[in-house]
Motif scaffolding. Structure first.
Motif, short mmCIF file in Angstrom:
data_model
loop_
_atom_site.label_atom_id
_atom_site.label_comp_id
_atom_site.label_asym_id
_atom_site.label_seq_id
_atom_site.Cartn_x
_atom_site.Cartn_y
_atom_site.Cartn_z
N LEU A 27 -16.52 12.80 -1.93
CA LEU A 27 -16.02 12.15 -3.13
C LEU A 27 -16.70 12.69 -4.39
O LEU A 27 -16.12 12.66 -5.49
CB LEU A 27 -16.23 10.64 -3.03
N ARG A 28 -17.94 13.20 -4.25
CA ARG A 28 -18.63 13.76 -5.43
C ARG A 28 -18.12 15.14 -5.79
O ARG A 28 -18.32 15.60 -6.92
CB ARG A 28 -20.13 13.84 -5.15
N THR A 29 -17.47 15.80 -4.83
CA THR A 29 -17.00 17.16 -5.09
C THR A 29 -15.82 17.14 -6.05
O THR A 29 -14.80 16.48 -5.77
CB THR A 29 -16.58 17.84 -3.78
N PRO A 30 -15.90 17.84 -7.19
CA PRO A 30 -14.77 17.87 -8.13
C PRO A 30 -13.54 18.50 -7.48
O PRO A 30 -13.62 19.45 -6.71
CB PRO A 30 -15.29 18.74 -9.28
N GLY A 31 -12.39 17.95 -7.77
CA GLY A 31 -11.14 18.49 -7.25
C GLY A 31 -10.66 17.81 -5.98
O GLY A 31 -9.49 17.95 -5.62
N ASN A 32 -11.54 17.11 -5.28
CA ASN A 32 -11.10 16.39 -4.09
C ASN A 32 -10.36 15.14 -4.48
O ASN A 32 -10.85 14.34 -5.29
CB ASN A 32 -12.29 16.02 -3.20
N ALA A 33 -9.17 14.97 -3.93
CA ALA A 33 -8.35 13.80 -4.24
C ALA A 33 -7.95 13.12 -2.94
O ALA A 33 -7.74 13.77 -1.91
CB ALA A 33 -7.11 14.21 -5.01
N VAL A 34 -7.84 11.80 -3.01
CA VAL A 34 -7.50 11.02 -1.83
C VAL A 34 -6.00 11.11 -1.59
O VAL A 34 -5.21 10.78 -2.48
CB VAL A 34 -7.92 9.55 -2.01
N PRO A 35 -5.55 11.56 -0.41
CA PRO A 35 -4.11 11.62 -0.14
C PRO A 35 -3.54 10.23 0.09
O PRO A 35 -4.08 9.44 0.87
CB PRO A 35 -4.03 12.48 1.13
N VAL A 36 -2.45 9.91 -0.60
CA VAL A 36 -1.79 8.61 -0.43
C VAL A 36 -0.31 8.86 -0.18
O VAL A 36 0.24 9.92 -0.52
CB VAL A 36 -1.98 7.72 -1.68
N HIS A 37 0.34 7.88 0.43
CA HIS A 37 1.76 7.99 0.73
C HIS A 37 2.57 7.86 -0.56
O HIS A 37 2.37 6.93 -1.35
CB HIS A 37 2.18 6.91 1.72
N GLU A 38 3.51 8.79 -0.75
CA GLU A 38 4.36 8.74 -1.96
C GLU A 38 5.47 7.72 -1.81
O GLU A 38 5.84 7.06 -2.78
CB GLU A 38 4.97 10.12 -2.21
N VAL A 39 6.00 7.57 -0.60
CA VAL A 39 7.07 6.61 -0.37
C VAL A 39 6.65 5.69 0.78
O VAL A 39 5.76 6.02 1.56
CB VAL A 39 8.40 7.31 -0.02
N SER A 40 7.32 4.57 0.86
CA SER A 40 7.03 3.62 1.93
C SER A 40 7.78 4.03 3.19
O SER A 40 8.87 4.61 3.14
CB SER A 40 7.45 2.20 1.52
N TYR A 41 7.18 3.71 4.33
CA TYR A 41 7.86 3.91 5.60
C TYR A 41 7.31 2.91 6.59
O TYR A 41 6.12 2.63 6.62
CB TYR A 41 7.67 5.34 6.12
N SER A 42 8.21 2.32 7.37
CA SER A 42 7.88 1.32 8.37
C SER A 42 7.00 0.24 7.72
O SER A 42 7.39 -0.39 6.75
CB SER A 42 7.17 1.99 9.55
N ASN A 43 5.80 0.02 8.24
CA ASN A 43 4.92 -1.03 7.72
C ASN A 43 3.85 -0.48 6.79
O ASN A 43 2.85 -1.15 6.53
CB ASN A 43 4.25 -1.78 8.89
N VAL A 44 4.02 0.74 6.31
CA VAL A 44 3.08 1.35 5.38
C VAL A 44 3.75 1.46 4.01
O VAL A 44 4.83 2.04 3.89
CB VAL A 44 2.63 2.74 5.87
N SER A 45 3.12 0.90 3.01
CA SER A 45 3.70 0.90 1.67
C SER A 45 3.24 2.13 0.90
O SER A 45 2.24 2.76 1.23
CB SER A 45 3.29 -0.37 0.92
#
Length: 506
Positions: free
Chosen positions: A272-290
């Motif tokens: 997390l301290r490393t510049p440029g690292n980003a947390v991947p998140v879901h762009e669209v919802s699917y099944s029980n994941v929003s």
């Protein structure tokens, strides 16, 4: 069905039913553990004085028979007297034992020996009052015992048990006082006289002596196995042990290693301290994941370099929750990277696909391209191609074989989809070797063997993993290989059969 009621116990003429079993021996009783009473006719657990770790619970509990009330009472009185050697009733009966009580581990087997004596006496038609037995009866009983056991020490313990019974006889119900059948002779001496070391016991199988004409061939065979085959056995042992590990020269090996939770926490903070690292998140919802939910599995592999995908899994400890909270704090600062996913549960072709660069499932394409270029730069490299159209198009590279030759056994998944690319160009100058893929890579080889096709040597690998073929290279890498393959394939070359395993060096 109603349980059978417990038989009514006979009353003892010496001890009260409400007396504690461990009371006159200087015992240090443990708190909150019930002490058994003399009136309990079936079980006396001895946990109240502490059970050694070396003793099983069943070895630290007295269990009395219920089929005969008199025998039950006599055995309880016998054990109670040995466990409480300074009891006033014993002193009044002129029974003077050592003030230090015997261990439960000694009294329990002694009680069992008394029960065996009583059973043998009934079989022989002797009086139930053991004090009425003649010395000859005791001698016969000892001889019978010696024929059933394998050690003279066991017979000596049996003699000692009878002498303890004689000491306690004045305080036992239904047993008259009697003299020592062996006088001043020691228990070991009595046992040695009746126990024949050369005679096998009735309950023990006796192995006959092995004659020399049988023994010596066995000995020579064992020596041959040790002296002649030992080097091969150790060599194959080391070879198979190395097969279980990732090859040392394999590019970007993803071999797992044990890591402490504290080290995993440090990896997350560093990532997390490393510049440029980003947390991947879901762009669209699917099944029980929003939408906007972090892709915990992918992030776990990104943080750990592909070692594991479970550092954020919900388990009994609080570490995964703390790690998730740390990631959510980073998301609150805007450090996110949305990843488009199709509808599904994340498994199979309908699930979301995300290969994080630098992880076990997605080393960067540039790194894979470099591996292919280095392999093609070797002048001795020959690209394997199909010799006929039986298993593919003649002249087409055998992608699975090529991938194994570059990266070893399959450890990498796809970094792209479609038709492969990077190796096609290398086959243009004629650097190819037509062969049958089924002969090059047998999957049922029981032992390692080497098969040669032209100048290319490919080692078989006995592995439960299914080889990944077309998905091991991208289309760009396959095109580089195809450029080395001419439009018309030359005459077929024949793969040699496996060499004898005895001539191989793993």
């Amino acid at each position: 069905m109603m349980a059978r009621p417990e038989p009514k116990a006979l009353a003892s003429s010496a001890f009260r039913d409400d007396e504690k079993v461990f009371s006159y021996g200087g015992y240090q009783l443990l708190d909150d553990i019930q002490v058994p009473l003399f009136g309990e006719i079936h079980r006396w657990p001895a946990d109240c004085i502490g059970r050694p770790a070396s003793r099983k619970p069943g070895e630290w509990c007295f269990v009395f028979p219920l089929d005969d009330r008199l025998i039950n009472l006599q055995l309880r009185e016998y054990c109670f007297g040995l466990l409480n050697p300074s009891h006033p009733v014993l002193r009044q009966s002129l029974v003077f034992l050592s003030a230090l009580p015997l261990s439960v581990a000694t009294v329990r087997p002694s009680m069992m020996e008394i029960r065996k004596i009583m059973d043998w006496g009934r079989e022989q038609g002797l009086p139930t009052d053991l004090g009425l037995w003649d010395p000859e009866d005791w001698h016969d009983e000892i001889v019978h015992k010696a024929s059933q056991v394998e050690s003279v020490k066991t017979v000596a313990f049996h003699v000692t048990t009878i002498r303890r019974l004689r000491q306690l006889a004045p305080a036992l119900t239904g047993i008259s006082a009697f003299d020592d059948p062996w006088g001043d002779e020691s228990a070991a001496s009595v046992a040695a006289k009746v126990y024949d070391e050369d005679a096998p016991s009735r309950d023990t199988l006796a192995t006959p002596a092995i004659p020399p004409d049988t023994w010596w061939p066995l000995l020579r065979g064992a020596w041959t196995y040790i002296h002649t085959f030992a080097s091969d056995i150790f060599r194959w042992r080391d070879h198979f042990a190395r097969q279980q590990e990732a090859p040392a020269d394999q590019p970007r090996s993803t071999k797992a290693r044990p890591v402490r939770p504290e080290e995993t926490d440090a990896l997350l903070k560093k990532w997390l301290r490393t510049p440029g690292n980003a947390v991947p998140v879901h762009e669209v919802s699917y099944s029980n994941v929003s939408a906007g939910t972090p892709m915990w599995t992918a992030l776990s592999k990104m943080v750990t370099g592909g070692r594991t995908m479970n550092i954020f899994s919900d388990n009994q400890s609080g570490r995964p929750r703390e790690r998730r909270a740390t990631v959510q704090a980073a998301i609150g600062k805007g450090r996110i990277a949305t990843v488009k996913a199709t509808v599904g549960r994340g498994k199979g072709p309908a699930g979301p696909r995300y290969n994080a660069p630098g992880t076990s499932a997605g080393v960067t394409k540039e790194q894979l391209d470099d591996d292919v270029r280095r392999w093609l730069a070797d002048p001795n490299t020959v690209v394997p191609v199909y010799a006929t159209d039986d298993h593919g198009t003649a002249g087409e590279p055998i992608w699975g074989v090529a991938a194994r030759m570059i990266w070893g056994p399959p450890h990498l998944t796809s970094t792209g989809s479609g038709t492969p690319s990077g190796l096609t160009g290398a086959t243009g100058p004629g650097r190819h070797a037509p062969a049958s893929s089924c002969r090059l890579w047998p999957t049922d080889a029981g032992y390692p063997s080497t098969r040669m096709c032209g100048p290319v040597g490919a080692r078989t690998h006995s592995s439960a993993r299914t080889p990944r073929t077309s998905k091991a290279m991208t289309e760009r890498q396959r095109r580089g290989v195809r450029r080395s393959v001419p439009s018309s394939s030359p005459s077929n070359c024949t793969c040699s059969e496996p060499r004898s395993t005895s001539s191989l060096r793993p």
